[in-house]
Design an enzyme around this catalytic site. Sequence first.
Site, mmCIF file in Angstrom:
data_model
loop_
_atom_site.group_PDB
_atom_site.id
_atom_site.type_symbol
_atom_site.label_atom_id
_atom_site.label_comp_id
_atom_site.label_asym_id
_atom_site.label_seq_id
_atom_site.Cartn_x
_atom_site.Cartn_y
_atom_site.Cartn_z
ATOM 1 N N ALA A 360 0.815 -1.220 0.000
ATOM 2 C CA ALA A 360 0.000 0.000 0.000
ATOM 3 C C ALA A 360 0.846 1.265 0.000
ATOM 4 O O ALA A 360 0.304 2.368 -0.113
ATOM 5 C CB ALA A 360 -0.929 0.007 1.214
ATOM 6 N N LYS A 406 -6.898 5.928 -11.351
ATOM 7 C CA LYS A 406 -6.128 6.937 -12.071
ATOM 8 C C LYS A 406 -5.038 6.313 -12.949
ATOM 9 O O LYS A 406 -4.395 7.008 -13.735
ATOM 10 C CB LYS A 406 -5.519 7.926 -11.081
ATOM 11 C CG LYS A 406 -6.565 8.764 -10.353
ATOM 12 C CD LYS A 406 -5.963 9.636 -9.287
ATOM 13 C CE LYS A 406 -7.029 10.523 -8.647
ATOM 14 N NZ LYS A 406 -8.102 9.759 -8.011
ATOM 15 N N LYS A 418 1.492 4.409 -11.262
ATOM 16 C CA LYS A 418 0.744 3.271 -10.729
ATOM 17 C C LYS A 418 0.431 2.260 -11.837
ATOM 18 O O LYS A 418 0.417 1.051 -11.595
ATOM 19 C CB LYS A 418 -0.563 3.741 -10.067
ATOM 20 C CG LYS A 418 -0.356 4.584 -8.817
ATOM 21 C CD LYS A 418 0.333 3.811 -7.703
ATOM 22 C CE LYS A 418 -0.587 2.848 -7.002
ATOM 23 N NZ LYS A 418 0.067 2.188 -5.837
ATOM 24 N N ASN A 443 -11.502 6.845 -5.389
ATOM 25 C CA ASN A 443 -11.231 7.609 -4.182
ATOM 26 C C ASN A 443 -11.875 6.952 -2.961
ATOM 27 O O ASN A 443 -12.928 6.338 -3.067
ATOM 28 C CB ASN A 443 -11.783 9.035 -4.314
ATOM 29 C CG ASN A 443 -11.076 9.813 -5.404
ATOM 30 O OD1 ASN A 443 -10.702 9.253 -6.433
ATOM 31 N ND2 ASN A 443 -10.904 11.094 -5.202
ATOM 32 N N LEU A 445 -13.355 7.724 0.865
ATOM 33 C CA LEU A 445 -13.849 8.829 1.690
ATOM 34 C C LEU A 445 -13.070 8.924 2.990
ATOM 35 O O LEU A 445 -12.902 7.930 3.685
ATOM 36 C CB LEU A 445 -15.328 8.614 2.005
ATOM 37 C CG LEU A 445 -16.285 8.724 0.816
ATOM 38 C CD1 LEU A 445 -17.657 8.224 1.211
ATOM 39 C CD2 LEU A 445 -16.378 10.161 0.334
#
Length: 611
Positions: A360, A406, A418, A443, A445
């Site tokens: 990550a 993205k 990425k 995305n 939150l």
Amino acid sequence: MRVAYRTKVIIGWDLAAILLSLAAAYIMEPAASEALGGAAGWLLYGAASAAIGFWSVTRHRLHRRIWQYTGIAELKCILQTALLAALIPFVAAWVLQGQAQTLLMLHHFIGIAALMAGPRIAWRAFCDKYSVKKQPITRRALIIGAGSCGTLIAKEMQQNDGVNVTPVGFIDDDPYKHRMQVLGLPVFGGRGDIGCIVENHRIDEIVIAMPSVSKTQISALVNICKTTKVKLRIVPDLQDMIDGRGASGRVRDVSVEDLLGRDPIRTDLEHIAGYVEQKVVLVTGAGGSIGSELCRQIAPFAPSKLLLLGHGENSIYNIEMEMRSVFPDLPIETVIADVQDRTRIDAVFAKYRPQVVFHAAAHKHVPLMERNPAEAIKNNVFGTKNVSECADAYGAERFVLISTDKAVNPTSVMGTTKRIAEMFIQSLDKHSATKFVAVRFGNVLGSRGSVIPRFKDQILKGGPVTVTHPEMVRYFMTIPEAVQLVIQAGSFAKGGEVFILDMGKPVKIYDLAVDLIRLSGYEPNLDIDIAFTGMREGEKLYEELLTNEEGLSSTMHNRIFIGRPAQLNRTELDFEIRKMEKVLGQHPDEIRAVLQHLVPSYRNVGTTAVG
């Protein structure tokens, strides 16, 4: 002494209630005295009844209960005590003397129940009537849900001096409750009446008190309520209470997550446990939003060791303290390391031999990476290369890369790096015993630096709320939701896949800003302005989840899909990555040219950058 005196008085009253009710029963049934053998039998009957009553009162601890909160539980105990005190002597008299008065027993039972329950109920009613708030009421609340939770919330509002909100009434979709009253408050009607009730009764805030209904239903209610321009609050759902993310009975502000309306994710615990349980699990970027949530959700599956790797000591310390507190028996190792440092990463793998790796660690902020493209490449490409090659060299079973939407037809340096990371692990998978997969989503939150915290901060400061473009849309998912699906996707890994998470419908950023302003109790462009600032470098109006060459196939999970693995030439990819390494110190335009050669779908929108 005061408690002891109070206890004696209560027990004394309960015993007196038993004897007084027996005396009243004899007055009403004079033939009973003869049936029991006169005064001696009467006294024996009364003594037995008092002894049994005393035993029952102390057993049910009626003398330890606060009368102010007398309820159904206390009434049940009183009825049980009355029944035992009246019935057992009656049965004994019938067995010993062959006769007894049934009406005597019934009068005795009713008298005990009335004399014991009466004062308690009266005191409860007195306290409810006169326990009014001492401070003035400043806000009027409408409660949605006239069930047990809504009733508790209303009662707390009525009696708690620390709450400057008073309940005006309820909304409930059950037509049986309409025009009825709960705690003296009217049930006005169903959800369709919310708008007119808010206006007619000068409502300042709405409280949704329905913790057991689905998130889809909550979302529908929130969408109705947000048009009223009053502040919205909600009682946490039952699963949040169980998991410790919300306190029972504590009302919180309605959040954007409530608007998403997605029901809880169905998790295949057996398959997850199969690849995590009793394994050494490494999480890179463990101090970040996604990495820390990965740690929280992996821990219950009992890995033999959980490795928390991160570059920032403060964030790693925080997640370590949290994990040791919540999972004290779980073996945890904290590793301060930079994924760009190949020697250090190699040493970590040599020491701990992780079997499952969740990668990550990444630079994720699009505008920042546009101005610092070399750093994006170092971390996102070479960091991934270092960790994945070590996973291959040291025989890890699975490697899960956290990717992003993205990376699809990217217009940013971050997205392009990425995508290269995805391509690299896919090429590595072809010649490795390790199963390399990527999980791609949009995305989340509430992550650090994301749009929601920024909007909330701007609202808190009185505005304006800044939106880059009125038509910009994004996919959104909560952090726990995304991480659950990431862990689940890892169980489906066969090697080389890019898993795509079902993000639901894309959300327009402008609508998100409007919703947040209204949920905060303000009117957009009246109380809080919305300002358009123009698209930032590297941004595009909408994100995609699949590249042109990727198809989409389903998995065993209804919210996880697979993009077809890309056909990559490992030799060519290694050559391009070496070329990329050589241009890191050069002008950003040269860096972008190499990125575009490696990822032809990268559309460089142009920006000014520092090296």
